[in-house]
Write a protein that holds these residues in place. Structure first.
Motif, short mmCIF file in Angstrom:
data_model
loop_
_atom_site.label_atom_id
_atom_site.label_comp_id
_atom_site.label_asym_id
_atom_site.label_seq_id
_atom_site.Cartn_x
_atom_site.Cartn_y
_atom_site.Cartn_z
N ARG A 1 -15.53 -47.92 16.71
CA ARG A 1 -14.38 -48.28 17.55
C ARG A 1 -13.19 -48.70 16.68
N ASN A 2 -13.45 -49.53 15.69
CA ASN A 2 -12.37 -49.98 14.80
C ASN A 2 -11.83 -48.84 13.95
N THR A 3 -12.72 -47.96 13.50
CA THR A 3 -12.28 -46.83 12.68
C THR A 3 -11.43 -45.87 13.49
N VAL B 1 -9.45 -46.65 15.90
CA VAL B 1 -8.13 -47.27 16.01
C VAL B 1 -7.34 -47.06 14.71
N GLU B 2 -8.00 -47.25 13.58
CA GLU B 2 -7.34 -47.10 12.28
C GLU B 2 -6.88 -45.66 12.05
N LEU B 3 -7.71 -44.71 12.44
CA LEU B 3 -7.36 -43.30 12.21
C LEU B 3 -6.28 -42.81 13.16
N ASP B 4 -6.24 -43.39 14.37
CA ASP B 4 -5.25 -43.00 15.38
C ASP B 4 -5.23 -41.49 15.61
N ALA C 1 -10.67 -38.41 9.27
CA ALA C 1 -10.98 -39.36 8.20
C ALA C 1 -10.88 -38.66 6.85
N ALA D 1 -13.15 -42.22 3.33
CA ALA D 1 -13.43 -42.99 4.55
C ALA D 1 -14.67 -42.47 5.26
N GLN E 1 -11.29 -37.01 18.67
CA GLN E 1 -11.23 -38.22 17.85
C GLN E 1 -12.60 -38.55 17.27
#
Length: 292
Positions: A48-50, A52-55, A59, A63, A110
């Motif tokens: 979930r956090n990744t 958000v970071e990747l938007d 990757a 990463a 995503q």
């Protein structure tokens, strides 16, 4: 890394984590075939956090490797199974604009972009909207659900639309589907489709699935019967399961159509549309439909 990523997408009000729990209980057996099934605490917040970071961007190799390092803890694997019924949406966002999981066309690419170098497959159950929507009403709360109902027409909900959206957004990712209503009869096939284990492997704890839906007395009798009278074919096994389910189905408090103001006629009409929809899904290229 030659890796295959299996995203089990749920959906809500179908699996209730039973598939993941069964595979985790068989983790040692599966690991011998380089199949990794990490616990959900290891990856749900991480992914979930990744995301958000990747938007939405793929990757970078470093990463992606960092994700593998955290998910696998150095173990060898050729297949990685990840499961969450909220990969596509939280329950209250699972319906909108006359679509089931309208965000699927955005979310699935995503998810693929988390592991750009891997081959990705999507697996999920679908459920009759006639029973799915009342069950969701209990989950999100009646008031919130009544507001949601004002934005859609249940007779327009089609799983085939959702599947077609995923196929268009992710043409290179095969999809394996099954009807939630069929799960007790095709459970071993579902487990093997998701895990990818060899035919010769027999998973343990497979009949744990029946604990919430069958009285303990009946479950013990069914397992004893299957042990003393091993079915020679899959069709025989399904008939045995059906007979014991019919006789020993557990009493349960379930969602009712009255909760959202539906009549039996409404239920019947939605069920007929659902059955027609499943026929449509079977015709979509790149989709495997597991049936009894």
């Amino acid at each position: 890394m030659d890796m295959k990523i299996i995203f089990h997408l749920g959906v809500h009000m179908t699996d209730e984590e039973r598939l993941l729990r069964c595979l985790i209980k068989n983790r040692d057996v599966l690991s011998r075939e380089d199949i990794a099934v990490p616990g959900p605490g290891k990856y749900r917040a991480l992914l979930r956090n990744t995301l958000v970071e990747l938007d939405g961007a793929p990757a970078a190799p470093q990463a992606e490797q960092a994700l593998y390092d955290q998910l696998l803890d150095g173990a060898a694997a050729r297949r990685l199974v990840l499961s969450s019924d909220s990969f596509l949406a939280q329950p209250r966002w699972s319906l909108n604009r006359d679509h089931l999981y309208p965000s699927a066309a955005e979310r699935c690419p995503q998810l693929m972009n988390l592991f750009p170098s891997a081959k990705v497959e999507f697996h999920m159950a679908v459920r009759n909207p006639a029973t799915l929507l009342p069950a969701l009403a209990q989950t999100v709360g009646e008031d919130a659900f009544q507001t949601l109902l004002q934005t859609l027409d249940p007779s327009q909900l089609r799983w085939s639309d959702t599947v077609a959206m995923i196929r268009k957004a992710c043409p290179g990712a095969p999809i394996t589907l099954w009807c939630d209503e069929d799960t007790p009869f095709i459970w071993p096939e579902i487990l093997r489709a998701v895990s990818g284990h060899s035919e010769g492997i027999r998973l343990g704890h497979t009949y744990d699935w029946f604990k919430p839906v069958m009285r303990e007395e009946g479950l013990q009798k069914m397992m004893s019967w299957l042990s003393s009278h091993p079915p020679e074919t899959e069709e025989q096994r399904r008939r045995i399961v059906a007979a014991f389910l019919d006789k020993f189905m557990a009493e349960e408090v379930s969602a009712t159509p009255a909760l959202i103001g539906w009549t039996e006629d409404t239920m019947d009409a939605l069920t007929e549309l659902y059955e027609q929809d499943i026929d449509q899904i079977a015709e979509i290229d790149g989709v495997t439909l597991i049936t009894p």
